[in-house]
Design a protein around this motif. Structure first.
Motif, mmCIF file in Angstrom:
data_model
loop_
_atom_site.group_PDB
_atom_site.id
_atom_site.type_symbol
_atom_site.label_atom_id
_atom_site.label_comp_id
_atom_site.label_asym_id
_atom_site.label_seq_id
_atom_site.Cartn_x
_atom_site.Cartn_y
_atom_site.Cartn_z
ATOM 1 N N GLU A 299 0.796 -1.223 0.000
ATOM 2 C CA GLU A 299 0.000 0.000 0.000
ATOM 3 C C GLU A 299 0.832 1.278 0.000
ATOM 4 O O GLU A 299 0.327 2.327 -0.378
ATOM 5 N N SER A 300 2.081 1.202 0.445
ATOM 6 C CA SER A 300 2.889 2.427 0.562
ATOM 7 C C SER A 300 4.013 2.506 -0.459
ATOM 8 O O SER A 300 4.880 3.372 -0.360
ATOM 9 N N GLY A 301 4.030 1.587 -1.414
ATOM 10 C CA GLY A 301 5.019 1.663 -2.490
ATOM 11 C C GLY A 301 6.430 1.296 -2.097
ATOM 12 O O GLY A 301 7.370 1.635 -2.814
ATOM 13 N N ARG A 302 6.628 0.606 -0.972
ATOM 14 C CA ARG A 302 7.976 0.220 -0.558
ATOM 15 C C ARG A 302 8.399 -1.071 -1.279
ATOM 16 O O ARG A 302 8.429 -2.160 -0.721
ATOM 17 N N ARG A 303 8.729 -0.932 -2.548
ATOM 18 C CA ARG A 303 9.131 -2.091 -3.344
ATOM 19 C C ARG A 303 10.461 -2.662 -2.881
ATOM 20 O O ARG A 303 10.775 -3.815 -3.146
ATOM 21 N N ASP A 304 11.259 -1.852 -2.181
ATOM 22 C CA ASP A 304 12.547 -2.343 -1.687
ATOM 23 C C ASP A 304 12.368 -3.415 -0.612
ATOM 24 O O ASP A 304 13.289 -4.172 -0.328
ATOM 25 N N VAL A 305 11.177 -3.492 -0.026
ATOM 26 C CA VAL A 305 10.897 -4.523 0.975
ATOM 27 C C VAL A 305 10.595 -5.872 0.309
ATOM 28 O O VAL A 305 10.663 -6.917 0.935
ATOM 29 N N GLY A 306 10.305 -5.835 -0.981
ATOM 30 C CA GLY A 306 9.849 -7.016 -1.694
ATOM 31 C C GLY A 306 10.790 -8.198 -1.658
ATOM 32 O O GLY A 306 10.344 -9.352 -1.649
ATOM 33 N N VAL A 307 12.108 -7.958 -1.612
ATOM 34 C CA VAL A 307 13.054 -9.075 -1.623
ATOM 35 C C VAL A 307 12.895 -9.943 -0.375
ATOM 36 O O VAL A 307 12.979 -11.186 -0.446
ATOM 37 N N VAL A 308 12.642 -9.328 0.771
ATOM 38 C CA VAL A 308 12.458 -10.101 1.999
ATOM 39 C C VAL A 308 11.120 -10.831 1.972
ATOM 40 O O VAL A 308 11.019 -11.993 2.377
ATOM 41 N N LEU A 309 10.066 -10.179 1.464
ATOM 42 C CA LEU A 309 8.771 -10.847 1.356
ATOM 43 C C LEU A 309 8.853 -12.030 0.395
ATOM 44 O O LEU A 309 8.242 -13.074 0.644
ATOM 45 N N ALA A 310 9.607 -11.872 -0.688
ATOM 46 C CA ALA A 310 9.763 -12.971 -1.643
ATOM 47 C C ALA A 310 10.472 -14.153 -1.003
ATOM 48 O O ALA A 310 10.132 -15.317 -1.266
ATOM 49 N N ARG A 311 11.454 -13.889 -0.166
ATOM 50 C CA ARG A 311 12.139 -14.983 0.528
ATOM 51 C C ARG A 311 11.206 -15.668 1.520
ATOM 52 O O ARG A 311 11.272 -16.887 1.708
ATOM 53 N N ALA A 312 10.339 -14.898 2.138
ATOM 54 C CA ALA A 312 9.359 -15.493 3.057
ATOM 55 C C ALA A 312 8.419 -16.422 2.290
ATOM 56 O O ALA A 312 8.101 -17.526 2.751
ATOM 57 N N VAL A 313 7.963 -15.983 1.115
ATOM 58 C CA VAL A 313 7.091 -16.825 0.302
ATOM 59 C C VAL A 313 7.835 -18.061 -0.183
ATOM 60 O O VAL A 313 7.307 -19.185 -0.142
ATOM 61 N N ALA A 314 9.063 -17.877 -0.668
ATOM 62 C CA ALA A 314 9.844 -19.016 -1.160
ATOM 63 C C ALA A 314 10.033 -20.053 -0.061
ATOM 64 O O ALA A 314 9.948 -21.269 -0.298
ATOM 65 N N ARG A 315 10.274 -19.586 1.144
ATOM 66 C CA ARG A 315 10.431 -20.488 2.289
ATOM 67 C C ARG A 315 9.161 -21.308 2.519
ATOM 68 O O ARG A 315 9.202 -22.525 2.769
#
Length: 238
Positions: free
Chosen positions: A81-97
């Motif tokens: 919601e706030s456009g923080r795309r730089d956070v996406g790498v950590v969220l992607a690792r959480a999903v991959a896990r």
């Protein structure tokens, strides 16, 4: 594979970013720590805590990297919601896990590669409002991480809306289920263009599961299309 997904290169940092000619310091959305995209403590809550398993009413098992509260909730909201795309790498690792547990964890049966990651379809109005496709992008980033760890994984967009749906915000459990019932279908054209076999194994990917209505609607559409749904891998679950 799990160790590679959750730890390798999992500390994104950026000292600041330029906006209007000024140096604007970053802060961790999870706790407010300055000069951190995601601080080590919040990162570890997502990537090193116990995985959460949750069966939905239709039998689909959801695996989440964290509970939908505290830093995990704030990180997802910041990215979505706030456009923080730089956070996406950590969220992607959480999903991959979470996907690793769904597809290759204890008690899972064999399936032929490649594994498919499928996110809910995104409405055009949502893409225009956010300027991004948060959940499909999350699936693609998670697939890239898993391929780098040696898995045969492909993120594909196989679903389309069959009708207009209301925004889920403010709806209760029953209203969300009614809102999404039959709202998605598997597109034969997309299956053909992606080179997907009808018997392919799929993990549904989403950022958060609350009532489970979205995951169940996606899983139902995929099963009706002849695909084998192994479960869902998400960042956080209520």
């Amino acid at each position: 594979m799990l160790g590679l997904v959750t730890t390798q290169g999992a500390t994104p940092r950026r000292r600041g970013r330029t906006w209007g000619g000024l140096l604007v310091p970053l802060s961790c959305p999870g706790c407010g720590a300055v000069d951190e995209v995601v601080c080590p403590a919040c990162r570890d809550r997502l990537l090193r805590g116990p995985l959460l398993r949750r069966p939905l009413a239709d039998g689909t098992t959801v695996v989440a990297s964290a509970a939908w509260r505290g830093p995990a909730r704030r990180l997802v909201v910041a990215a979505k919601e706030s456009g923080r795309r730089d956070v996406g790498v950590v969220l992607a690792r959480a999903v991959a896990r979470a996907v690793v547990e769904v597809a290759w964890g204890p008690g899972t049966g064999p399936h032929d590669p490649p594994l498919l990651l499928v996110a809910p379809p995104v409405r055009l109005v949502s893409v225009l409002r956010r300027g991004a496709r948060p959940t499909p992008d999350l699936a693609e980033d998670a697939a890239r991480l898993l391929r780098a760890a040696g898995a045969q994984v492909q993120a594909v967009q196989l679903l389309r809306h069959t009708r207009a749906v209301a925004d889920q915000g403010g709806l209760d459990r029953e209203e969300r289920a009614d809102n999404l019932a039959g709202a998605f279908e598997t597109s034969s054209r997309r299956i053909g263009s992606a080179g997907v076999r009808r018997s392919s194994a799929v993990v549904v990917v989403d950022d958060v599961v609350t009532t489970g209505a979205t995951v169940q609607a996606v899983a139902a559409a995929l099963r009706e299309g002849g695909l084998k749904v192994l479960g869902a891998g998400v960042v956080a679950s209520a």
